[in-house]
Scaffold this motif. Structure first.
Motif, PDB file in Angstrom:
ATOM      1  N   ASN A  14      58.468  46.087  26.135  1.00 22.44           N
ATOM      2  CA  ASN A  14      58.763  45.284  24.965  1.00 22.44           C
ATOM      3  C   ASN A  14      58.227  43.877  25.253  1.00 22.44           C
ATOM      4  O   ASN A  14      58.578  43.279  26.247  1.00 22.44           O
ATOM      5  N   GLU A  15      57.342  43.356  24.413  1.00 20.73           N
ATOM      6  CA  GLU A  15      56.729  42.051  24.654  1.00 20.73           C
ATOM      7  C   GLU A  15      57.685  40.876  24.448  1.00 20.73           C
ATOM      8  O   GLU A  15      57.328  39.753  24.761  1.00 20.73           O
ATOM      9  N   ARG A  16      58.850  41.118  23.923  1.00 19.33           N
ATOM     10  CA  ARG A  16      59.765  40.001  23.661  1.00 19.33           C
ATOM     11  C   ARG A  16      60.437  39.488  24.919  1.00 19.33           C
ATOM     12  O   ARG A  16      61.147  38.493  24.884  1.00 19.33           O
ATOM     13  N   VAL A  17      60.214  40.180  26.020  1.00 18.06           N
ATOM     14  CA  VAL A  17      60.722  39.750  27.322  1.00 18.06           C
ATOM     15  C   VAL A  17      59.555  39.812  28.300  1.00 18.06           C
ATOM     16  O   VAL A  17      58.865  40.828  28.375  1.00 18.06           O
ATOM     17  N   VAL A  18      59.322  38.746  29.035  1.00 21.93           N
ATOM     18  CA  VAL A  18      58.257  38.735  30.033  1.00 21.93           C
ATOM     19  C   VAL A  18      58.600  39.763  31.101  1.00 21.93           C
ATOM     20  O   VAL A  18      59.689  39.728  31.687  1.00 21.93           O
ATOM     21  N   ALA A  19      57.671  40.698  31.318  1.00 17.50           N
ATOM     22  CA  ALA A  19      57.908  41.787  32.263  1.00 17.50           C
ATOM     23  C   ALA A  19      56.624  42.130  33.004  1.00 17.50           C
ATOM     24  O   ALA A  19      55.520  41.854  32.536  1.00 17.50           O
ATOM     25  N   TYR A  48      72.417  34.364  30.920  1.00 16.92           N
ATOM     26  CA  TYR A  48      71.615  34.504  32.129  1.00 16.92           C
ATOM     27  C   TYR A  48      70.158  34.888  31.890  1.00 16.92           C
ATOM     28  O   TYR A  48      69.298  34.591  32.718  1.00 16.92           O
ATOM     29  N   ALA A  49      69.855  35.537  30.793  1.00 18.29           N
ATOM     30  CA  ALA A  49      68.461  35.885  30.500  1.00 18.29           C
ATOM     31  C   ALA A  49      67.684  34.602  30.235  1.00 18.29           C
ATOM     32  O   ALA A  49      68.222  33.637  29.699  1.00 18.29           O
ATOM     33  N   PRO A  50      66.417  34.573  30.602  1.00 16.35           N
ATOM     34  CA  PRO A  50      65.647  33.348  30.364  1.00 16.35           C
ATOM     35  C   PRO A  50      65.484  33.076  28.869  1.00 16.35           C
ATOM     36  O   PRO A  50      65.367  34.009  28.064  1.00 16.35           O
ATOM     37  N   GLN A  51      65.491  31.840  28.533  1.00 19.42           N
ATOM     38  CA  GLN A  51      65.291  31.443  27.140  1.00 19.42           C
ATOM     39  C   GLN A  51      63.888  31.840  26.703  1.00 19.42           C
ATOM     40  O   GLN A  51      62.962  31.868  27.505  1.00 19.42           O
ATOM     41  N   PHE A  52      63.747  32.140  25.440  1.00 21.17           N
ATOM     42  CA  PHE A  52      62.466  32.524  24.838  1.00 21.17           C
ATOM     43  C   PHE A  52      61.863  33.731  25.540  1.00 21.17           C
ATOM     44  O   PHE A  52      60.644  33.871  25.636  1.00 21.17           O
ATOM     45  N   GLY A  53      62.719  34.619  26.041  1.00 13.82           N
ATOM     46  CA  GLY A  53      62.250  35.842  26.670  1.00 13.82           C
ATOM     47  C   GLY A  53      61.475  35.628  27.956  1.00 13.82           C
ATOM     48  O   GLY A  53      60.836  36.539  28.464  1.00 13.82           O
ATOM     49  N   ALA A  61      52.788  32.331  22.672  1.00 14.00           N
ATOM     50  CA  ALA A  61      53.561  33.031  23.695  1.00 14.00           C
ATOM     51  C   ALA A  61      52.734  33.075  24.974  1.00 14.00           C
ATOM     52  O   ALA A  61      51.777  33.831  25.067  1.00 14.00           O
ATOM     53  N   ALA A  62      53.069  32.223  25.936  1.00 16.48           N
ATOM     54  CA  ALA A  62      52.422  32.215  27.247  1.00 16.48           C
ATOM     55  C   ALA A  62      53.504  32.535  28.269  1.00 16.48           C
ATOM     56  O   ALA A  62      54.497  31.813  28.379  1.00 16.48           O
ATOM     57  N   ALA A  63      53.313  33.618  28.995  1.00 16.56           N
ATOM     58  CA  ALA A  63      54.329  34.077  29.943  1.00 16.56           C
ATOM     59  C   ALA A  63      54.619  33.015  30.994  1.00 16.56           C
ATOM     60  O   ALA A  63      53.708  32.417  31.553  1.00 16.56           O
ATOM     61  N   ALA A  86      59.219  32.317  14.883  1.00 14.39           N
ATOM     62  CA  ALA A  86      57.865  32.676  14.445  1.00 14.39           C
ATOM     63  C   ALA A  86      57.075  33.320  15.583  1.00 14.39           C
ATOM     64  O   ALA A  86      56.358  34.300  15.372  1.00 14.39           O
ATOM     65  N   VAL A  87      57.193  32.782  16.789  1.00 11.11           N
ATOM     66  CA  VAL A  87      56.495  33.347  17.946  1.00 11.11           C
ATOM     67  C   VAL A  87      57.032  34.742  18.235  1.00 11.11           C
ATOM     68  O   VAL A  87      56.271  35.694  18.441  1.00 11.11           O
ATOM     69  N   GLU A  88      58.331  34.887  18.224  1.00 17.85           N
ATOM     70  CA  GLU A  88      58.970  36.166  18.535  1.00 17.85           C
ATOM     71  C   GLU A  88      58.569  37.247  17.525  1.00 17.85           C
ATOM     72  O   GLU A  88      58.385  38.411  17.912  1.00 17.85           O
ATOM     73  N   ARG A  89      58.418  36.878  16.258  1.00 22.94           N
ATOM     74  CA  ARG A  89      58.024  37.841  15.228  1.00 22.94           C
ATOM     75  C   ARG A  89      56.683  38.505  15.541  1.00 22.94           C
ATOM     76  O   ARG A  89      56.454  39.661  15.183  1.00 22.94           O
ATOM     77  N   ASP A  90      55.796  37.773  16.216  1.00 22.77           N
ATOM     78  CA  ASP A  90      54.474  38.298  16.541  1.00 22.77           C
ATOM     79  C   ASP A  90      54.446  39.157  17.793  1.00 22.77           C
ATOM     80  O   ASP A  90      53.408  39.737  18.119  1.00 22.77           O
ATOM     81  N   LEU A  91      55.550  39.239  18.511  1.00 21.91           N
ATOM     82  CA  LEU A  91      55.617  40.032  19.732  1.00 21.91           C
ATOM     83  C   LEU A  91      56.109  41.436  19.422  1.00 21.91           C
ATOM     84  O   LEU A  91      56.965  41.628  18.562  1.00 21.91           O
ATOM     85  N   THR A  92      55.586  42.416  20.136  1.00 23.76           N
ATOM     86  CA  THR A  92      55.967  43.808  19.925  1.00 23.76           C
ATOM     87  C   THR A  92      57.372  44.047  20.452  1.00 23.76           C
ATOM     88  O   THR A  92      57.639  43.736  21.619  1.00 23.76           O
ATOM     89  N   PRO A  93      58.259  44.589  19.626  1.00 26.23           N
ATOM     90  CA  PRO A  93      59.614  44.895  20.128  1.00 26.23           C
ATOM     91  C   PRO A  93      59.642  46.118  21.028  1.00 26.23           C
ATOM     92  O   PRO A  93      58.788  46.907  21.028  1.00 26.23           O
TER      93      PRO A  93
END
Length: 157
Positions: free
Chosen positions: A33-38, A94-99, A111-113, A150-157
């Motif tokens: 899921n792109e909404r969290v840096v992984a 505890y999760a990082p802000q903005f994924g 969105a820059a990791a 707006a940034v989050e909307r463009d990321l794949t869930p």
């Protein structure tokens, strides 16, 4: 010859099963899921770093597979069962802000990791940055907060 055919068949079947076993989790890996840096290879959030350790130890600490949990469409690893329990009791804290995306980039609508070893805990929130310079110039999360939807909307869930 029958042994060779059987052995070849068994080896081919084993390779096929191994390939399917590897492919199936990758397709279903929550961390993709792109909404969290992984980690793109494993799908593990924060490349396997324990999000709670940033708060309790003040440094990045790699988590262990045995202490893994799923939250927010991603797999997370923790250094201990206690850290996993703490995270699951309040993951939004505890999760990082903005994924885990760099807040300066998010403030610019991108969105820059962030890198899990370049971080700051500010006002009881974890932020990851793509560089030490980005971290050093970070002062206020408000612009990123405004742009994040707006940034989050463009990321794949």
């Amino acid at each position: 010859m029958a042994f060779e055919t059987t052995l070849t068949g068994v080896l081919a079947f084993g390779a096929l099963c191994a390939g399917l076993a590897c492919a199936a989790p990758a397709a279903a890996t929550p961390g993709l899921n792109e909404r969290v840096v992984a980690d793109p290879a494993s799908g593990i959030a924060l490349f396997g770093y324990d999000p709670v350790a940033y708060f309790t130890e003040g440094r990045p600490v790699l988590g262990k597979r045995v202490f893994e949990a799923e939250w927010g469409g991603a797999a997370w690893r923790f250094a201990s069962a206690a850290n996993r329990a703490v995270f699951l009791s309040a993951p939004e804290v505890y999760a990082p802000q903005f994924g885990g995306y760099d807040p300066l980039a998010v403030a610019r609508g991108r969105a820059a990791a962030g890198h899990p070893q370049v971080f700051a805990v500010l006002r009881d929130r974890l932020y990851l940055f793509r560089s030490p310079d980005a971290r050093d110039s970070f002062a206020d999360p408000a612009p990123a907060v405004a742009e994040w939807p707006a940034v989050e909307r463009d990321l794949t869930p």
